[in-house]
Design a protein around this motif. Sequence first.
Motif, PDB file in Angstrom:
ATOM      1  N   ALA A 101       0.933  -1.102   0.177  1.00 12.08           N
ATOM      2  CA  ALA A 101      -0.109   0.092   0.075  1.00 12.08           C
ATOM      3  C   ALA A 101       0.767   1.120   0.013  1.00 12.08           C
ATOM      4  CB  ALA A 101      -0.855   0.009   1.172  1.00 12.08           C
ATOM      5  N   ALA A 102       1.877   1.355   0.846  1.00 13.24           N
ATOM      6  CA  ALA A 102       2.939   2.352   0.810  1.00 13.24           C
ATOM      7  C   ALA A 102       3.418   2.500  -0.358  1.00 13.24           C
ATOM      8  CB  ALA A 102       3.692   2.326   2.037  1.00 13.24           C
ATOM      9  N   ALA A 103       4.120   1.543  -1.204  1.00 10.40           N
ATOM     10  CA  ALA A 103       4.913   1.630  -2.359  1.00 10.40           C
ATOM     11  C   ALA A 103       4.181   1.747  -3.655  1.00 10.40           C
ATOM     12  CB  ALA A 103       5.735   0.473  -2.257  1.00 10.40           C
ATOM     13  N   HIS A 125      -6.579   0.620   2.962  1.00  8.51           N
ATOM     14  CA  HIS A 125      -7.371   0.814   1.693  1.00  8.51           C
ATOM     15  C   HIS A 125      -7.180   2.119   1.335  1.00  8.51           C
ATOM     16  CE1 HIS A 125     -10.459   1.180  -1.170  1.00  8.51           C
ATOM     17  NE2 HIS A 125     -10.992   2.357  -0.289  1.00  8.51           N
ATOM     18  N   GLU A 126      -7.414   3.037   2.128  1.00 10.79           N
ATOM     19  CA  GLU A 126      -7.183   4.525   1.782  1.00 10.79           C
ATOM     20  C   GLU A 126      -5.580   4.933   1.153  1.00 10.79           C
ATOM     21  OE1 GLU A 126      -8.946   7.248   1.349  1.00 10.79           O
ATOM     22  OE2 GLU A 126     -10.675   5.803   1.460  1.00 10.79           O
ATOM     23  N   GLN A 127      -4.850   4.452   1.966  1.00 10.97           N
ATOM     24  CA  GLN A 127      -3.446   4.616   1.559  1.00 10.97           C
ATOM     25  C   GLN A 127      -3.191   3.986   0.144  1.00 10.97           C
ATOM     26  OE1 GLN A 127       0.125   3.193   3.647  1.00 10.97           O
ATOM     27  NE2 GLN A 127       0.952   4.937   2.858  1.00 10.97           N
ATOM     28  N   ALA A 128      -3.611   2.642   0.161  1.00 16.08           N
ATOM     29  CA  ALA A 128      -3.303   2.071  -1.355  1.00 16.08           C
ATOM     30  C   ALA A 128      -4.238   2.900  -2.470  1.00 16.08           C
ATOM     31  CB  ALA A 128      -4.055   0.593  -1.458  1.00 16.08           C
ATOM     32  N   ARG A 129      -5.409   3.265  -2.229  1.00 17.59           N
ATOM     33  CA  ARG A 129      -6.053   4.228  -2.984  1.00 17.59           C
ATOM     34  C   ARG A 129      -5.333   5.457  -3.475  1.00 17.59           C
ATOM     35  NH1 ARG A 129      -9.185   8.471  -3.115  1.00 17.59           N
ATOM     36  NH2 ARG A 129      -8.940   8.774  -0.867  1.00 17.59           N
ATOM     37  N   ARG A 130      -4.647   6.063  -2.434  1.00 14.24           N
ATOM     38  CA  ARG A 130      -3.770   7.207  -2.974  1.00 14.24           C
ATOM     39  C   ARG A 130      -2.352   6.914  -3.765  1.00 14.24           C
ATOM     40  NH1 ARG A 130      -5.167   8.464   2.563  1.00 14.24           N
ATOM     41  NH2 ARG A 130      -2.908   7.712   3.122  1.00 14.24           N
ATOM     42  N   THR A 131      -1.906   5.811  -3.352  1.00  8.66           N
ATOM     43  CA  THR A 131      -0.451   5.366  -3.945  1.00  8.66           C
ATOM     44  C   THR A 131      -1.073   4.794  -5.325  1.00  8.66           C
ATOM     45  OG1 THR A 131      -0.541   3.228  -2.951  1.00  8.66           O
ATOM     46  CG2 THR A 131       0.537   5.124  -1.908  1.00  8.66           C
ATOM     47  N   GLY A 132      -2.222   4.136  -5.616  1.00  5.51           N
ATOM     48  CA  GLY A 132      -2.448   3.633  -6.926  1.00  5.51           C
ATOM     49  C   GLY A 132      -2.487   1.873  -6.776  1.00  5.51           C
ATOM     50  N   ALA A 133      -2.233   1.627  -5.839  1.00  6.19           N
ATOM     51  CA  ALA A 133      -1.869   0.066  -5.326  1.00  6.19           C
ATOM     52  C   ALA A 133      -3.391  -0.586  -5.537  1.00  6.19           C
ATOM     53  CB  ALA A 133      -1.373  -0.066  -4.219  1.00  6.19           C
ATOM     54  N   LYS A 134      -3.448  -1.581  -6.311  1.00  3.71           N
ATOM     55  CA  LYS A 134      -4.623  -2.410  -6.053  1.00  3.71           C
ATOM     56  C   LYS A 134      -4.256  -3.793  -5.125  1.00  3.71           C
ATOM     57  CE  LYS A 134      -6.092  -2.040 -10.733  1.00  3.71           C
ATOM     58  NZ  LYS A 134      -5.351  -1.078 -11.266  1.00  3.71           N
ATOM     59  N   LEU A 135      -5.017  -3.685  -4.008  1.00  2.86           N
ATOM     60  CA  LEU A 135      -4.762  -4.844  -3.052  1.00  2.86           C
ATOM     61  C   LEU A 135      -5.956  -5.806  -3.308  1.00  2.86           C
ATOM     62  CD1 LEU A 135      -4.413  -2.746   0.127  1.00  2.86           C
ATOM     63  CD2 LEU A 135      -2.660  -3.448  -1.522  1.00  2.86           C
ATOM     64  N   VAL A 136      -5.560  -7.128  -3.778  1.00  2.66           N
ATOM     65  CA  VAL A 136      -6.428  -7.806  -4.318  1.00  2.66           C
ATOM     66  C   VAL A 136      -6.368  -9.208  -3.439  1.00  2.66           C
ATOM     67  CG1 VAL A 136      -7.773  -9.130  -6.203  1.00  2.66           C
ATOM     68  CG2 VAL A 136      -6.393  -6.893  -6.561  1.00  2.66           C
ATOM     69  N   HIS A 137      -7.265  -9.464  -2.446  1.00  2.23           N
ATOM     70  CA  HIS A 137      -7.259 -10.650  -1.483  1.00  2.23           C
ATOM     71  C   HIS A 137      -8.016 -11.685  -2.305  1.00  2.23           C
ATOM     72  CE1 HIS A 137      -5.529  -8.453   1.589  1.00  2.23           C
ATOM     73  NE2 HIS A 137      -6.635  -7.546   1.392  1.00  2.23           N
TER      74      HIS A 137
END
Length: 387
Positions: A101-103, A125-137
């Motif tokens: 999420a941070a990277a 979720h919010e940090q990933a949304r800002r950095t553009g990361a897709k976190l897909v569980h």
Amino acid sequence: MPDDQRPYDIVLFGATGFTGALTAQYLAHNTDPGCRWALAGRNPAKLKAVAERIGRPDLPLLHADATDPASLAEIARQARVVATTVGPYVSHGEPLVAACAAAGTHYADITGEPEFVDLMFARHHEQARRTGAKLVHACGFDSIPHDLGAYFTVKHLPEGVPIEVDGFVRANGKPSGGTLHSALMAVSRSRQTAEAARARREVESRPTGRQARGSAGTLRYVGGWALPLPTLDPQIVGRSARALERYGPDFTYRHHIAVRRLPAALALAAGVGALVALAQIPPARSRLLGRITSGDGPTPEQRAAGWFKITFLGRGGGERVVTEVAGGDPGYDETAKMLAESALCLAFDDLPPVSGQVTTATAMGDALIDRLRRAGITFRVRSDSRK
């Protein structure tokens, strides 16, 4: 760091575990020559052995330890996508989610743990949304066939109408130690799971003017016995439906396991009930966990005999459709395939511009269905009332 400056397209974390090694083997035989990928783990000797066993002794081997957040941050900074098989995720998974999420690094796992998924949404979720990361569980048998199967079914029904979908799961396969450890931990943590769900509700927005529900079904007879299946899968389907307007203004999904005969259904219900009860008692839970080692798994012959078929009955706008998603060994061969294809899809395909914690349907949708079909997993319409 821009994606084109990162040295790896995909890093696989946990390649020395049972499912991780199967995923590495799949990638070794199904990546294009231009794909830059690496194995990551805490034991260099075991990583080297995996690389040699899959015929790729040239693969880069990276140090990463679930108890060392700095090492996880380093692999996240180096990769466009990190795929992980290191569970139970509620115990070992958060530092890698936080690092991705941070990277701004896309992340995929094979968790089936609702507590973990909800906590990761509330915290990252919010940090990933800002950095553009897709976190897909849940990029394995939990929950790709169910999530993409419901998505596939909805696309064969009219738009803009209330839709109901029922899923009926049939499968044959032997679970591994890692799966049993995760399952026992999940059912022993009902209070923590409820708390995580509450934390998610406090921060998660819901669509306006639309509603969507996903739940375990009810006991019913449909040419065989259908029992409620209270796994993570209906929650994932419900989240896809809330995110995508194509599911209509009022969507309902119900999740079942299908058993042909009533005695088998009753035996299954009794066995699951006993397992849940024993998991609440620490000494009994310890004895159950001690009977199988995490990392153990079925033999190639046992996996070759495994299979799954999920039937979806969809209704909406006066029309009806029956679809099916089917494949081989659900827990291991097909889960490894699904995780690997998810990582490749995240790395290379033209995908919707979404970020944060997202489902396979919202993050990858048709692109991942196309990949899985080419890899031998069937998505088909069995009958359609419109014809």
